[in-house]
Design a protein around this motif. Sequence first.
Motif, PDB file in Angstrom:
ATOM      1  N   ARG A 215      -1.036  23.919 -13.733  1.00  0.00           N
ATOM      2  CA  ARG A 215      -0.186  23.326 -14.762  1.00  0.00           C
ATOM      3  C   ARG A 215      -0.777  22.019 -15.292  1.00  0.00           C
ATOM      4  NH1 ARG A 215       5.908  24.493 -13.274  1.00  0.00           N
ATOM      5  NH2 ARG A 215       6.082  23.071 -15.015  1.00  0.00           N
ATOM      6  N   GLY A 216      -1.890  21.603 -14.733  1.00  0.00           N
ATOM      7  CA  GLY A 216      -2.580  20.426 -15.257  1.00  0.00           C
ATOM      8  C   GLY A 216      -1.870  19.113 -14.982  1.00  0.00           C
ATOM      9  N   PHE A 217      -1.293  18.968 -13.775  1.00  0.00           N
ATOM     10  CA  PHE A 217      -0.719  17.676 -13.405  1.00  0.00           C
ATOM     11  C   PHE A 217      -1.822  16.814 -12.800  1.00  0.00           C
ATOM     12  CE2 PHE A 217       3.445  20.071 -12.508  1.00  0.00           C
ATOM     13  CZ  PHE A 217       3.782  20.011 -13.845  1.00  0.00           C
ATOM     14  N   HIS A 218      -2.333  15.870 -13.569  1.00  0.00           N
ATOM     15  CA  HIS A 218      -3.420  15.049 -13.043  1.00  0.00           C
ATOM     16  C   HIS A 218      -2.857  13.813 -12.379  1.00  0.00           C
ATOM     17  CE1 HIS A 218      -6.181  17.704 -14.891  1.00  0.00           C
ATOM     18  NE2 HIS A 218      -5.622  17.536 -16.072  1.00  0.00           N
ATOM     19  N   GLY A 219      -3.709  13.179 -11.619  1.00  0.00           N
ATOM     20  CA  GLY A 219      -3.296  11.948 -10.961  1.00  0.00           C
ATOM     21  C   GLY A 219      -3.240  10.808 -11.956  1.00  0.00           C
ATOM     22  N   SER A 220      -2.849   9.640 -11.469  1.00  0.00           N
ATOM     23  CA  SER A 220      -2.791   8.469 -12.342  1.00  0.00           C
ATOM     24  C   SER A 220      -4.216   8.014 -12.655  1.00  0.00           C
ATOM     25  CB  SER A 220      -2.022   7.348 -11.660  1.00  0.00           C
ATOM     26  OG  SER A 220      -2.706   6.954 -10.506  1.00  0.00           O
ATOM     27  N   SER A 221      -4.359   7.195 -13.706  1.00  0.00           N
ATOM     28  CA  SER A 221      -5.703   6.789 -14.107  1.00  0.00           C
ATOM     29  C   SER A 221      -6.281   5.722 -13.176  1.00  0.00           C
ATOM     30  CB  SER A 221      -5.663   6.273 -15.552  1.00  0.00           C
ATOM     31  OG  SER A 221      -4.553   5.434 -15.715  1.00  0.00           O
ATOM     32  N   GLU A 222      -5.398   4.970 -12.530  1.00  0.00           N
ATOM     33  CA  GLU A 222      -5.926   3.925 -11.654  1.00  0.00           C
ATOM     34  C   GLU A 222      -6.410   4.536 -10.331  1.00  0.00           C
ATOM     35  OE1 GLU A 222      -2.529   1.453 -10.265  1.00  0.00           O
ATOM     36  OE2 GLU A 222      -1.527   2.281 -12.021  1.00  0.00           O
ATOM     37  N   PRO A 223      -7.509   4.057  -9.791  1.00  0.00           N
ATOM     38  CA  PRO A 223      -8.028   4.619  -8.545  1.00  0.00           C
ATOM     39  C   PRO A 223      -7.171   4.200  -7.347  1.00  0.00           C
ATOM     40  CG  PRO A 223      -9.345   2.752  -9.227  1.00  0.00           C
ATOM     41  CD  PRO A 223      -8.366   2.993 -10.325  1.00  0.00           C
ATOM     42  N   LEU A 224      -7.416   4.883  -6.233  1.00  0.00           N
ATOM     43  CA  LEU A 224      -6.720   4.568  -4.988  1.00  0.00           C
ATOM     44  C   LEU A 224      -7.028   3.125  -4.606  1.00  0.00           C
ATOM     45  CD1 LEU A 224      -5.013   6.246  -3.029  1.00  0.00           C
ATOM     46  CD2 LEU A 224      -7.064   6.632  -1.697  1.00  0.00           C
ATOM     47  N   SER A 225      -5.965   2.333  -4.421  1.00  0.00           N
ATOM     48  CA  SER A 225      -6.214   0.923  -4.166  1.00  0.00           C
ATOM     49  C   SER A 225      -5.897   0.577  -2.716  1.00  0.00           C
ATOM     50  CB  SER A 225      -5.370   0.084  -5.130  1.00  0.00           C
ATOM     51  OG  SER A 225      -4.847  -1.027  -4.474  1.00  0.00           O
ATOM     52  N   ILE A 226      -6.923   0.139  -1.998  1.00  0.00           N
ATOM     53  CA  ILE A 226      -6.730  -0.245  -0.592  1.00  0.00           C
ATOM     54  C   ILE A 226      -5.739  -1.398  -0.511  1.00  0.00           C
ATOM     55  CG2 ILE A 226      -7.904  -1.113   1.478  1.00  0.00           C
ATOM     56  CD1 ILE A 226      -8.891   1.601   0.848  1.00  0.00           C
ATOM     57  N   ARG A 227      -5.835  -2.301  -1.495  1.00  0.00           N
ATOM     58  CA  ARG A 227      -4.952  -3.466  -1.470  1.00  0.00           C
ATOM     59  C   ARG A 227      -3.493  -3.046  -1.572  1.00  0.00           C
ATOM     60  NH1 ARG A 227      -5.662  -8.006  -5.697  1.00  0.00           N
ATOM     61  NH2 ARG A 227      -3.548  -8.515  -5.088  1.00  0.00           N
ATOM     62  N   LYS A 228      -3.249  -2.053  -2.474  1.00  0.00           N
ATOM     63  CA  LYS A 228      -1.869  -1.585  -2.654  1.00  0.00           C
ATOM     64  C   LYS A 228      -1.344  -0.943  -1.370  1.00  0.00           C
ATOM     65  CE  LYS A 228       0.324   1.293  -5.769  1.00  0.00           C
ATOM     66  NZ  LYS A 228       0.152   2.383  -6.738  1.00  0.00           N
ATOM     67  N   ILE A 229      -2.220  -0.144  -0.724  1.00  0.00           N
ATOM     68  CA  ILE A 229      -1.796   0.521   0.507  1.00  0.00           C
ATOM     69  C   ILE A 229      -1.478  -0.517   1.580  1.00  0.00           C
ATOM     70  CG2 ILE A 229      -2.532   2.073   2.351  1.00  0.00           C
ATOM     71  CD1 ILE A 229      -4.323   3.467   0.313  1.00  0.00           C
ATOM     72  N   LEU A 230      -2.364  -1.504   1.710  1.00  0.00           N
ATOM     73  CA  LEU A 230      -2.149  -2.525   2.733  1.00  0.00           C
ATOM     74  C   LEU A 230      -0.883  -3.325   2.454  1.00  0.00           C
ATOM     75  CD1 LEU A 230      -5.751  -3.849   3.475  1.00  0.00           C
ATOM     76  CD2 LEU A 230      -4.284  -2.402   4.893  1.00  0.00           C
ATOM     77  N   ALA A 231      -0.649  -3.625   1.149  1.00  0.00           N
ATOM     78  CA  ALA A 231       0.557  -4.372   0.803  1.00  0.00           C
ATOM     79  C   ALA A 231       1.802  -3.576   1.178  1.00  0.00           C
ATOM     80  CB  ALA A 231       0.564  -4.693  -0.693  1.00  0.00           C
ATOM     81  N   ALA A 232       1.783  -2.244   0.886  1.00  0.00           N
ATOM     82  CA  ALA A 232       2.940  -1.410   1.228  1.00  0.00           C
ATOM     83  C   ALA A 232       3.126  -1.352   2.735  1.00  0.00           C
ATOM     84  CB  ALA A 232       2.761  -0.006   0.652  1.00  0.00           C
ATOM     85  N   CYS A 233       2.007  -1.251   3.469  1.00  0.00           N
ATOM     86  CA  CYS A 233       2.098  -1.201   4.933  1.00  0.00           C
ATOM     87  C   CYS A 233       2.629  -2.517   5.483  1.00  0.00           C
ATOM     88  CB  CYS A 233       0.724  -0.916   5.554  1.00  0.00           C
ATOM     89  SG  CYS A 233       0.194   0.773   5.335  1.00  0.00           S
ATOM     90  N   TYR A 234       2.205  -3.636   4.858  1.00  0.00           N
ATOM     91  CA  TYR A 234       2.650  -4.947   5.324  1.00  0.00           C
ATOM     92  C   TYR A 234       4.151  -5.096   5.107  1.00  0.00           C
ATOM     93  CZ  TYR A 234       3.363  -9.960   5.483  1.00  0.00           C
ATOM     94  OH  TYR A 234       3.843 -11.198   5.784  1.00  0.00           O
ATOM     95  N   GLN A 235       4.595  -4.714   3.873  1.00  0.00           N
ATOM     96  CA  GLN A 235       6.032  -4.828   3.595  1.00  0.00           C
ATOM     97  C   GLN A 235       6.840  -3.860   4.452  1.00  0.00           C
ATOM     98  OE1 GLN A 235       6.202  -4.237  -0.595  1.00  0.00           O
ATOM     99  NE2 GLN A 235       5.847  -6.391  -1.048  1.00  0.00           N
ATOM    100  N   GLY A 236       6.240  -2.727   4.791  1.00  0.00           N
ATOM    101  CA  GLY A 236       6.970  -1.720   5.553  1.00  0.00           C
ATOM    102  C   GLY A 236       6.679  -1.785   7.040  1.00  0.00           C
ATOM    103  N   PHE A 237       6.150  -2.913   7.518  1.00  0.00           N
ATOM    104  CA  PHE A 237       5.714  -2.992   8.908  1.00  0.00           C
ATOM    105  C   PHE A 237       6.807  -2.573   9.895  1.00  0.00           C
ATOM    106  CE2 PHE A 237       5.408  -5.424  12.878  1.00  0.00           C
ATOM    107  CZ  PHE A 237       4.223  -4.910  13.355  1.00  0.00           C
ATOM    108  N   TRP A 238       8.004  -3.168   9.734  1.00  0.00           N
ATOM    109  CA  TRP A 238       9.084  -2.893  10.698  1.00  0.00           C
ATOM    110  C   TRP A 238       9.574  -1.463  10.578  1.00  0.00           C
ATOM    111  CZ3 TRP A 238       9.688  -6.243  14.462  1.00  0.00           C
ATOM    112  CH2 TRP A 238       9.225  -7.551  14.258  1.00  0.00           C
ATOM    113  N   ALA A 239       9.504  -0.915   9.352  1.00  0.00           N
ATOM    114  CA  ALA A 239       9.907   0.478   9.166  1.00  0.00           C
ATOM    115  C   ALA A 239       8.890   1.417   9.790  1.00  0.00           C
ATOM    116  CB  ALA A 239      10.067   0.786   7.682  1.00  0.00           C
ATOM    117  N   LEU A 240       7.589   1.096   9.637  1.00  0.00           N
ATOM    118  CA  LEU A 240       6.544   1.940  10.215  1.00  0.00           C
ATOM    119  C   LEU A 240       6.587   1.898  11.739  1.00  0.00           C
ATOM    120  CD1 LEU A 240       3.524   1.129   7.886  1.00  0.00           C
ATOM    121  CD2 LEU A 240       4.576   3.363   8.195  1.00  0.00           C
ATOM    122  N   LEU A 241       7.074   0.767  12.262  1.00  0.00           N
ATOM    123  CA  LEU A 241       7.141   0.630  13.713  1.00  0.00           C
ATOM    124  C   LEU A 241       8.228   1.544  14.316  1.00  0.00           C
ATOM    125  CD1 LEU A 241       5.477  -1.108  15.613  1.00  0.00           C
ATOM    126  CD2 LEU A 241       7.331  -2.772  15.635  1.00  0.00           C
ATOM    127  N   ALA A 242       9.247   1.879  13.506  1.00  0.00           N
ATOM    128  CA  ALA A 242      10.372   2.666  14.046  1.00  0.00           C
ATOM    129  C   ALA A 242       9.923   4.009  14.618  1.00  0.00           C
ATOM    130  CB  ALA A 242      11.451   2.856  12.982  1.00  0.00           C
TER     131      ALA A 242
END
Lengths: 446, 185
Positions: A215-242
């Motif tokens: 169906r031609g669903f492509h990904g977003s134009s921005e590349p995978l960002s390590i910074r974004k992943i780390l920021a999400a992990c940092y904000q979600g630290f206590w949730a990830l610990l559960a």
Amino acid sequence: MDSYLVEILFGGFFALLALGAPITVALGVSSLAAMLYLSDNPIKMVQMAWSSVGSFPLMALPSFILAGALMEAAGLSRRLIAVAESLAGPFTGGLSAATVMACLFFGAISGSGPATTAAVGMLMIPAMVRQGYGAGYAASVTAAAGGLGIIIPPSIPMVIYGISAMGMQPPAEAVEAHGAFQSVSISKLFIAGFMPGVVMAGGLLAMNYIRSRMRGFHGSSEPLSIRKILAACYQGFWALLAPVVILGGIYSGFFTPTEAAIVAIFYTLFVGLVIYRELDLREVIKSLDTTTWLAGRVLLVLFTATIFGRILVENDIPGVIAGGILALTTNLYLIWAMVIGLLLVVGMFMETLAAIMILVPVMLPVAYMVGIDPIHFGIVMICTLSVGFQTPPLGENLFIASGISGISIERISLRAIPFAIASVIAIFIIACFPDIALWLPRVLGY
Amino acid sequence: MPALWSFLDKFESHVCRILLAAFVTLLFVQIVARQAFGFSITWIEEVSVILFVWFAYFGASHAARIAAHNRVGFHLNALSREKARIVEAVGDLFWILFNLVFIWQAIQFISRLKPFVKAQTLGWEMRHVYLVLPIAFTLMTLRILQVNYLKLVHGIDPADPDRASVEAALELAEDEQRAYEKVKR
């Protein structure tokens, strides 16, 4: 065996269901009628009312329901999903794959399918629509992946399966033919469910890739960002610990499942009240209320299903059913196909937990007779019933996905059919290779 | 008076909140005592199992009040609500019958229990502990009558709690979404 017993038990059960009586009443009344027919003293019911519910492992049921309700109210779920969303990146079908991953993560703190669909869908369906995915497709992938919530431990259906199966000893003929079977415990089920959950998710991811490509669903134009992943992990630290606390505690043998659920409740209270400050007293009381009626209705079914199951076993009805099936075929794969087919149909019409409590006394002895491991059987049963969440008429995930996306239930369920097929293929793989389920508990020494 | 009625209407729910909070807290105390201080309080496990069973049956009664007990009712959706209510009432009649038999048997059972039958570590007489069974099933029977009275006489169907919990889940998720967007900005 008494000639009319089967007619009274099953005829009464189905007649009462047709009258619109609750499942628990249909079980209770048909059992009572059978007891009177067999001139048993119904006073046995009183002892069973106490012993069927009053067990320590069963306390994991209300505790996990309460923990799940609190985690949603405390904002842990949102942060977990944000982590999965950050992994989407520029891949074909990336965002819908992230939805499946979010359900996988979320399954590790929640034991319920509809709760998973609601929490993940609310964030991911609008995000997918914004990126140009069809709304119907976005809703169907969420409804399908929501079923992972009951396969990835902790899982409320596994608690119920464990309790139902613990009381069932393998028949002597089965032990003679296939050697001793391992005992059933909820911890073992929780460990065994992990890899099959990953396999089920793999099936959905593969189907998602194929369909997104077509169906031609492509990904977003921005590349995978390590910074974004780390920021999400940092904000979600206590949730990830559960999930680390819950699953780590159980897998290392530090906690029983009941204790892990209790720890999860107080961990969530602490994070929600002190760290995230999103929880207030009103929400805590609401969570207690939800737990009350959910647990109350399940436990009443457990009581009447225990009487029903006891009468079945005492009169060797499962043995007769097993004999009938073995007379038809002794091919293990054909028997698996029959079991999975039946469970798919039951899952369409009956609530998951009630279905487990009714079917375990009927089907587990059959499984023992053909040499299927009880833990393996339970995992396949729960995987198969999880497909019922996305099939009408009783597909709880469909209602939720439809509520979020505004697409009709009929359209979502049509769009979800390819995902159901992928899940069924994954279930057959799990059924044919017992080691997918049994390897991890063995390695961890259970 | 209305306050009293609304309290009675949710009586089991109030009881269950307390019981649930009590046994969950007791079990937590047990875990902390064992893991942190290395001793276990032997009576906690027994008392929490007793509170749990009480919670289960009062919870079942509350579930009856909000009509949460699952039915397999797709064929009934084809009927008009008036007709479906009557069919469901006939089904519920069997429920009441079952409860009456159970209450009678429970009273028999309890009256035969001797005072020396006690909980192992607590020393509570089991006939007092079991008393909750006939009480909870009596309440449940009253709730079934109450719901059917509302349905048949006043034509009020209780809100489907599964549907309501879906709506609540959606509402909660919307709140979450707003909070999430606030953080993003």
